[in-house]
Write a protein that holds these residues in place. Structure first.
Motif, PDB file in Angstrom:
ATOM      1  N   ILE A  74       0.839  -1.188   0.000  1.00 51.72           N
ATOM      2  CA  ILE A  74       0.000   0.000   0.000  1.00 51.72           C
ATOM      3  C   ILE A  74       0.878   1.243   0.000  1.00 51.72           C
ATOM      4  O   ILE A  74       2.061   1.203   0.360  1.00 51.72           O
ATOM      5  N   ALA A  75       0.277   2.350  -0.400  1.00 50.03           N
ATOM      6  CA  ALA A  75       0.908   3.663  -0.279  1.00 50.03           C
ATOM      7  C   ALA A  75      -0.108   4.584   0.374  1.00 50.03           C
ATOM      8  O   ALA A  75      -1.247   4.670  -0.082  1.00 50.03           O
ATOM      9  N   PHE A  76       0.290   5.222   1.479  1.00 49.07           N
ATOM     10  CA  PHE A  76      -0.624   6.172   2.112  1.00 49.07           C
ATOM     11  C   PHE A  76       0.152   7.400   2.554  1.00 49.07           C
ATOM     12  O   PHE A  76       1.372   7.364   2.725  1.00 49.07           O
ATOM     13  N   GLY A  77      -0.577   8.497   2.718  1.00 47.67           N
ATOM     14  CA  GLY A  77       0.063   9.762   3.050  1.00 47.67           C
ATOM     15  C   GLY A  77      -0.395  10.324   4.373  1.00 47.67           C
ATOM     16  O   GLY A  77      -1.567  10.192   4.761  1.00 47.67           O
ATOM     17  N   ASP A  78       0.525  10.950   5.082  1.00 49.30           N
ATOM     18  CA  ASP A  78       0.223  11.706   6.293  1.00 49.30           C
ATOM     19  C   ASP A  78      -0.542  10.895   7.334  1.00 49.30           C
ATOM     20  O   ASP A  78      -1.450  11.409   8.005  1.00 49.30           O
ATOM     21  N   GLY A  79      -0.212   9.625   7.441  1.00 48.38           N
ATOM     22  CA  GLY A  79      -0.789   8.795   8.477  1.00 48.38           C
ATOM     23  C   GLY A  79      -2.199   8.303   8.230  1.00 48.38           C
ATOM     24  O   GLY A  79      -2.769   7.603   9.070  1.00 48.38           O
ATOM     25  N   MET A  80      -2.789   8.612   7.071  1.00 45.61           N
ATOM     26  CA  MET A  80      -4.166   8.217   6.787  1.00 45.61           C
ATOM     27  C   MET A  80      -4.164   6.885   6.031  1.00 45.61           C
ATOM     28  O   MET A  80      -4.398   6.821   4.822  1.00 45.61           O
ATOM     29  N   GLU A  81      -3.910   5.808   6.757  1.00 45.02           N
ATOM     30  CA  GLU A  81      -3.788   4.497   6.151  1.00 45.02           C
ATOM     31  C   GLU A  81      -5.108   4.004   5.579  1.00 45.02           C
ATOM     32  O   GLU A  81      -5.138   3.175   4.675  1.00 45.02           O
ATOM     33  N   ALA A  82      -6.229   4.527   6.094  1.00 46.10           N
ATOM     34  CA  ALA A  82      -7.536   4.103   5.594  1.00 46.10           C
ATOM     35  C   ALA A  82      -7.783   4.600   4.170  1.00 46.10           C
ATOM     36  O   ALA A  82      -8.659   4.084   3.464  1.00 46.10           O
ATOM     37  N   ASP A  83      -7.025   5.604   3.733  1.00 41.27           N
ATOM     38  CA  ASP A  83      -7.188   6.171   2.390  1.00 41.27           C
ATOM     39  C   ASP A  83      -5.899   5.923   1.611  1.00 41.27           C
ATOM     40  O   ASP A  83      -5.110   6.823   1.372  1.00 41.27           O
ATOM     41  N   ALA A  84      -5.686   4.665   1.231  1.00 43.52           N
ATOM     42  CA  ALA A  84      -4.406   4.262   0.645  1.00 43.52           C
ATOM     43  C   ALA A  84      -4.567   3.761  -0.776  1.00 43.52           C
ATOM     44  O   ALA A  84      -5.647   3.319  -1.180  1.00 43.52           O
ATOM     45  N   LEU A  85      -3.472   3.832  -1.539  1.00 45.96           N
ATOM     46  CA  LEU A  85      -3.418   3.158  -2.837  1.00 45.96           C
ATOM     47  C   LEU A  85      -3.111   1.681  -2.599  1.00 45.96           C
ATOM     48  O   LEU A  85      -2.229   1.340  -1.807  1.00 45.96           O
ATOM     49  N   GLU A  86      -3.836   0.817  -3.271  1.00 48.21           N
ATOM     50  CA  GLU A  86      -3.587  -0.620  -3.194  1.00 48.21           C
ATOM     51  C   GLU A  86      -2.706  -1.021  -4.379  1.00 48.21           C
ATOM     52  O   GLU A  86      -3.044  -0.746  -5.530  1.00 48.21           O
ATOM     53  N   LEU A  87      -1.588  -1.665  -4.103  1.00 50.84           N
ATOM     54  CA  LEU A  87      -0.632  -2.039  -5.135  1.00 50.84           C
ATOM     55  C   LEU A  87      -0.426  -3.550  -5.104  1.00 50.84           C
ATOM     56  O   LEU A  87      -0.160  -4.122  -4.050  1.00 50.84           O
ATOM     57  N   THR A  88      -0.556  -4.192  -6.258  1.00 52.16           N
ATOM     58  CA  THR A  88      -0.423  -5.645  -6.331  1.00 52.16           C
ATOM     59  C   THR A  88       0.828  -6.035  -7.113  1.00 52.16           C
ATOM     60  O   THR A  88       1.503  -5.191  -7.712  1.00 52.16           O
ATOM     61  N   TRP A  89       1.117  -7.332  -7.112  1.00 48.82           N
ATOM     62  CA  TRP A  89       2.340  -7.868  -7.719  1.00 48.82           C
ATOM     63  C   TRP A  89       2.537  -7.329  -9.140  1.00 48.82           C
ATOM     64  O   TRP A  89       1.663  -7.392  -9.970  1.00 48.82           O
TER      65      TRP A  89
END
Length: 296
Positions: free
Chosen positions: A264-279
């Motif tokens: 995942i990639a998330f910004g400023d501590g907001m893990e609930a609003d993250a980019l999902e990245l797969t293989w």
């Protein structure tokens, strides 16, 4: 006819409100804390200061202007308009939380708890709102932001930092390289990669920088330069540790290709609003063209 400006008050539920909501009443919440040697009075005082600040800022809004309120947890569903003046009432981190959802609107940070908050982003007292609101669009400093763009065009913005790694901060596997470096990339296993701005250099980024004793110079908040660090890179026959820190100028990009089932990639501590990245997916991280326009 053009619309009158709209003030959007951004706030978050106080610790006191969360505690009372969980336990049902003030008395039950107070009993719970007292059984653990804590006094609810401190939380109640901070709650009152926050509510008083919101009331004072609301009273300072010109009568001909429109107004709206949004709570932190609802930011990803709130539609900001071009004519908005955003007033963040709370902590420094709340300014960072709202920054990614804006497109040039001025942001006025109001400190509800002077002395407890560093005041890096919430620079003003509630009493200053009446003077600053009418000139908010003219008295701004522009702060650099960081962006991550995946190969499927999904995009994430942040004011402080972007973290790329495994959910739960477990071992992440990926290939890391720099654009324009001849396609050279290193296979790595680590606790993730942190890419931060000069504003982030007052927080998580600074913590990692200090641990490393890095010779890299921390960027200023308005400087178009980022620092990046790999956290706890693990050397093995299949993974390396030669690319663990560096800087990114305005045009440079750090490239990460996923070699785990899910990162995942998330910004400023907001893990609930993250980019999902797969293989096999790739993501590029660098200086963002948008900036946060903070009332100075």
């Amino acid at each position: 006819m053009s619309l009158a400006p709209r003030v959007v008050l951004v706030h978050r539920t106080t610790e006191y409100e969360e505690l009372v909501a969980h336990h049902g009443t003030h008395g039950q919440a107070a009993f719970f804390l007292s059984s653990r040697g804590r006094d609810i009075g401190e939380l109640a005082d901070r709650h009152r200061r926050t509510r008083a600040a919101l009331a004072e800022v609301t009273a300072a809004i010109p009568l001909t202007w429109r107004q709206s309120r949004v709570e932190r947890r609802d930011l990803d569903r709130f539609l900001f308009a071009p004519e908005d003046v955003v007033v963040v009432v709370g902590q420094d981190g709340l300014v960072a939380n709202v920054a990614k959802y804006l497109a040039g609107q001025p942001v006025l940070g109001v400190d509800t708890d002077p002395g407890r908050n560093p005041g890096v982003l919430v620079r003003h007292r509630p009493s200053e709102a009446a003077r600053l609101l009418p000139v908010a669009d003219r008295e701004v400093v522009e702060l650099t932001m960081v962006e991550a763009v995946a190969d499927d065009t999904e995009r994430l913005l942040a004011l402080n930092e972007i973290y790329l790694g495994a959910a739960g901060h477990q071992t992440a596997r990926y290939r890391l390289g720099l654009d324009g470096d001849g396609g050279v990339a290193e296979a790595q296993a680590s606790s993730g990669v942190l890419v931060g701005t000069g504003t982030g250099a007052t927080g998580w980024l600074r913590s990692v920088w200090r641990e490393r004793g890095a010779e890299l110079r921390l960027p200023g908040p308005a400087e178009e330069r980022l620092l990046w660090f790999v956290r706890e890179a693990w050397p093995s026959p299949a993974t390396g540790t030669s690319l663990v820190a560096g800087e990114l100028t305005a045009s440079a990009r750090l490239r990460l290709t996923v070699e785990s089932e899910r990162l995942i990639a998330f910004g400023d501590g907001m893990e609930a609003d993250a980019l999902e990245l797969t293989w096999g997916q790739s993501v590029r991280v660098g200086v963002c063209r948008e900036r946060l326009r903070l009332v100075g």
